[in-house]
Design a protein around this motif. Structure first.
Motif, PDB file in Angstrom:
ATOM      1  N   ASN A 124       0.811  -1.344   0.044  1.00  0.00           N
ATOM      2  CA  ASN A 124       0.147   0.073  -0.065  1.00  0.00           C
ATOM      3  C   ASN A 124       0.823   1.420  -0.035  1.00  0.00           C
ATOM      4  N   TYR A 125       1.783   1.312   0.776  1.00  0.00           N
ATOM      5  CA  TYR A 125       2.791   2.289   0.941  1.00  0.00           C
ATOM      6  C   TYR A 125       3.588   2.698  -0.540  1.00  0.00           C
ATOM      7  N   PHE A 126       3.926   1.340  -1.012  1.00  0.00           N
ATOM      8  CA  PHE A 126       4.765   1.523  -2.430  1.00  0.00           C
ATOM      9  C   PHE A 126       3.705   1.984  -3.496  1.00  0.00           C
ATOM     10  N   HIS A 127       2.499   1.368  -3.935  1.00  0.00           N
ATOM     11  CA  HIS A 127       1.646   1.714  -4.864  1.00  0.00           C
ATOM     12  C   HIS A 127       0.846   2.938  -4.466  1.00  0.00           C
ATOM     13  N   GLY A 128       0.405   3.337  -3.025  1.00  0.00           N
ATOM     14  CA  GLY A 128      -0.077   4.489  -3.014  1.00  0.00           C
ATOM     15  C   GLY A 128       0.438   5.747  -2.700  1.00  0.00           C
ATOM     16  N   TYR A 129       2.008   5.564  -2.763  1.00  0.00           N
ATOM     17  CA  TYR A 129       2.737   6.988  -2.333  1.00  0.00           C
ATOM     18  C   TYR A 129       4.025   6.939  -3.183  1.00  0.00           C
ATOM     19  N   LEU A 130       4.861   6.012  -2.871  1.00  0.00           N
ATOM     20  CA  LEU A 130       6.253   6.111  -3.522  1.00  0.00           C
ATOM     21  C   LEU A 130       6.269   5.732  -4.996  1.00  0.00           C
ATOM     22  N   LYS A 131       5.464   4.993  -5.619  1.00  0.00           N
ATOM     23  CA  LYS A 131       5.554   4.849  -6.993  1.00  0.00           C
ATOM     24  C   LYS A 131       4.860   5.951  -7.549  1.00  0.00           C
ATOM     25  N   PRO A 189       9.525  21.260  -3.351  1.00  0.00           N
ATOM     26  CA  PRO A 189       8.184  22.203  -3.918  1.00  0.00           C
ATOM     27  C   PRO A 189       7.122  20.651  -4.060  1.00  0.00           C
ATOM     28  N   LYS A 190       5.813  21.016  -3.973  1.00  0.00           N
ATOM     29  CA  LYS A 190       4.720  20.296  -3.813  1.00  0.00           C
ATOM     30  C   LYS A 190       4.485  19.683  -5.112  1.00  0.00           C
ATOM     31  N   VAL A 191       3.995  18.626  -5.393  1.00  0.00           N
ATOM     32  CA  VAL A 191       3.474  18.084  -6.356  1.00  0.00           C
ATOM     33  C   VAL A 191       2.041  17.562  -6.339  1.00  0.00           C
ATOM     34  N   TYR A 192       1.220  17.736  -7.462  1.00  0.00           N
ATOM     35  CA  TYR A 192      -0.199  17.539  -7.119  1.00  0.00           C
ATOM     36  C   TYR A 192      -0.698  16.225  -8.115  1.00  0.00           C
ATOM     37  N   LEU A 193      -1.403  15.258  -7.492  1.00  0.00           N
ATOM     38  CA  LEU A 193      -1.424  13.956  -8.477  1.00  0.00           C
ATOM     39  C   LEU A 193      -2.952  13.673  -7.968  1.00  0.00           C
ATOM     40  N   ASN A 194      -3.641  13.196  -9.189  1.00  0.00           N
ATOM     41  CA  ASN A 194      -4.981  12.968  -8.817  1.00  0.00           C
ATOM     42  C   ASN A 194      -5.183  11.618  -8.540  1.00  0.00           C
ATOM     43  N   ARG A 195      -5.682  11.190  -7.468  1.00  0.00           N
ATOM     44  CA  ARG A 195      -5.817   9.916  -6.685  1.00  0.00           C
ATOM     45  C   ARG A 195      -7.120   9.627  -6.090  1.00  0.00           C
ATOM     46  N   ALA A 196      -7.812   8.809  -6.947  1.00  0.00           N
ATOM     47  CA  ALA A 196      -9.343   8.417  -6.546  1.00  0.00           C
ATOM     48  C   ALA A 196     -10.128   9.592  -6.615  1.00  0.00           C
ATOM     49  N   GLY A 197     -10.120  10.478  -7.707  1.00  0.00           N
ATOM     50  CA  GLY A 197     -10.946  11.452  -7.755  1.00  0.00           C
ATOM     51  C   GLY A 197     -10.375  12.715  -7.099  1.00  0.00           C
ATOM     52  N   VAL A 198      -9.523  12.697  -6.404  1.00  0.00           N
ATOM     53  CA  VAL A 198      -9.117  13.823  -5.564  1.00  0.00           C
ATOM     54  C   VAL A 198      -7.503  14.317  -6.071  1.00  0.00           C
ATOM     55  N   ASN A 199      -7.531  15.582  -6.184  1.00  0.00           N
ATOM     56  CA  ASN A 199      -6.160  16.198  -6.445  1.00  0.00           C
ATOM     57  C   ASN A 199      -5.287  16.330  -5.455  1.00  0.00           C
ATOM     58  N   ARG A 200      -4.579  15.350  -5.021  1.00  0.00           N
ATOM     59  CA  ARG A 200      -3.875  15.536  -3.547  1.00  0.00           C
ATOM     60  C   ARG A 200      -2.446  16.128  -3.718  1.00  0.00           C
ATOM     61  N   PRO A 201      -2.102  17.040  -2.770  1.00  0.00           N
ATOM     62  CA  PRO A 201      -0.776  17.557  -2.784  1.00  0.00           C
ATOM     63  C   PRO A 201       0.072  16.667  -2.104  1.00  0.00           C
ATOM     64  N   TYR A 202       1.476  16.365  -2.426  1.00  0.00           N
ATOM     65  CA  TYR A 202       2.346  15.805  -2.018  1.00  0.00           C
ATOM     66  C   TYR A 202       3.696  16.553  -1.517  1.00  0.00           C
ATOM     67  N   GLN A 203       4.158  16.424  -0.492  1.00  0.00           N
ATOM     68  CA  GLN A 203       5.336  17.285  -0.298  1.00  0.00           C
ATOM     69  C   GLN A 203       6.330  16.606   0.753  1.00  0.00           C
ATOM     70  N   ALA A 225       8.754   6.143   7.706  1.00  0.00           N
ATOM     71  CA  ALA A 225       7.837   5.172   7.070  1.00  0.00           C
ATOM     72  C   ALA A 225       6.620   5.307   7.675  1.00  0.00           C
ATOM     73  N   THR A 226       5.332   6.067   7.102  1.00  0.00           N
ATOM     74  CA  THR A 226       4.201   6.431   7.935  1.00  0.00           C
ATOM     75  C   THR A 226       3.448   5.074   8.059  1.00  0.00           C
ATOM     76  N   PRO A 227       3.708   3.976   7.308  1.00  0.00           N
ATOM     77  CA  PRO A 227       2.838   2.951   7.754  1.00  0.00           C
ATOM     78  C   PRO A 227       3.372   2.082   9.076  1.00  0.00           C
ATOM     79  N   ILE A 228       4.582   2.412   9.454  1.00  0.00           N
ATOM     80  CA  ILE A 228       5.046   2.031  10.724  1.00  0.00           C
ATOM     81  C   ILE A 228       4.819   2.658  11.957  1.00  0.00           C
ATOM     82  N   LEU A 229       4.451   4.005  11.726  1.00  0.00           N
ATOM     83  CA  LEU A 229       3.888   4.808  12.887  1.00  0.00           C
ATOM     84  C   LEU A 229       2.446   4.336  12.775  1.00  0.00           C
ATOM     85  N   THR A 230       1.747   3.948  11.900  1.00  0.00           N
ATOM     86  CA  THR A 230       0.237   3.765  12.002  1.00  0.00           C
ATOM     87  C   THR A 230       0.091   2.321  12.485  1.00  0.00           C
ATOM     88  N   PHE A 231       1.174   1.481  12.439  1.00  0.00           N
ATOM     89  CA  PHE A 231       1.357   0.182  12.923  1.00  0.00           C
ATOM     90  C   PHE A 231       1.687   0.214  14.469  1.00  0.00           C
TER      91      PHE A 231
END
Length: 328
Positions: A124-131, A189-203, A225-231
């Protein structure tokens, strides 16, 4: 030889009986699955799907069963009927799950099947963020381009032109890295990517070493690594924490790190874009690890080694040129 042959026959009869008991037990599980967990299987070919799952044997089991059948046909014959009277003992043995131990959880997590929570977190971390955020796209620069633009605009130098991701042994990551060796700088600098219908900012945040390496203050694109904090939050929140997950937290952490490293390394667009660093929160003497000091020593070693290598290469080139000029 007759005694040894009898021994082989008895063992073949026992194994044959075990397989018969297992086939009957799987049929019982099929009935339970079909009626109790009917909605867990799609309506199309429901029965055949359940049967396929129930009677799915691994390769070693099938090979063993094949040899038992062959030996039974050519030598031992099929087991006498009184052997079948022992099948309830086998069913009881499996029902109370005698072979089970917590090592089974560890073995399951370590296996490469993608069904464990560690693999899911990493994927999830790879496909939803890093990639999404590391490579360059048509309208968005990748992490390398953003670091290069940052260096040009601020006249600074990064220790590594990748995103550095920290994975701590104790799972907890603060919202801001605090250390005498680090200070927070202006983010990339921020990048904006459309993800699941939402134009999300990533920084991505940037940190600066407060101590120089060869008279230069280096910068880093750094985050945990944010998933580890969630864990960490999961296992410390009573409704989501279990005894089993607490016992296996290190196994889950290590599997997350190894699997994420594999995903990043196997994908051409991310293999050179990030640096994963696993570290112990405590030093061997029990003292709390300073993240900034750890990173400073890590990159100081790398950068000095690189500069030394470059100096040696330069010296070798000049020496070769000098020797060639003498021969000329």
């Amino acid at each position: 030889m007759d005694a040894f042959g009898d021994y082989i026959d008895i063992n073949v009869h026992i194994m044959f009986t075990i397989y018969i008991a297992d086939i009957i037990q799987r049929f019982f599980k099929t009935i339970v699955e079909y009626f109790k967990y009917k909605n867990h299987n799609s309506p199309e070919n429901r029965l055949w799907t359940i049967l396929g799952r129930a009677y799915c044997y691994n390769v070693p089991s099938r090979v063993l069963f094949f040899f038992i059948i062959v030996i039974s046909i050519y030598r031992a014959r099929f087991p006498p009927l009184h052997y079948l009277a022992y099948m309830p003992i086998l069913w009881l043995y499996h029902c109370v799950n005698v072979p089970h131990s917590t090592l089974d959880y560890a073995t399951f997590i370590r296996a490469n099947h993608g069904l464990d929570s560690a693999s899911s977190m990493a994927a999830n971390y790879f496909h939803g963020y890093l990639k999404l955020t590391l490579p360059a796209y048509t309208n968005n620069p990748g992490i390398r381009e953003r670091i290069y633009m940052y260096e040009q605009r601020h006249d600074v130098k990064f220790a590594l032109n990748r995103l550095i991701i920290l994975v701590p042994s104790q799972l907890f990551i603060k919202s801001k890295f605090e250390s005498p060796y680090l200070e927070k700088a202006e983010p990339l600098p921020k990048v904006y990517l459309n993800r699941a219908g939402v134009n999300r900012p990533y920084q991505n945040d940037v940190y600066r070493f407060t101590k120089p390496i060869n008279n230069r203050f280096y910068y880093m694109a750094l985050e945990g690594a944010t998933p580890i904090l969630t864990f960490f939050e999961t296992i410390n929140f009573q409704p989501t924490s279990t005894k089993e997950i607490l016992q296996m937290k290190r196994e889950i952490l290590l599997k997350f790190f190894k699997y994420l490293k594999k995903l990043v390394g196997d994908w051409p667009e991310t293999e050179q874009e990030t640096e994963l660093i696993f570290y112990d929160d405590y030093k061997p003497n029990g003292e709390k690890q300073d993240i900034g000091e750890m990173l400073f020593n890590h990159f100081k070693s790398i950068l000095l080694s690189k500069e030394s290598s470059n100096s040696n290469n330069t010296f070798s080139t000049r020496a070769s040129q000098h020797i060639e000029s003498i021969h000329d």
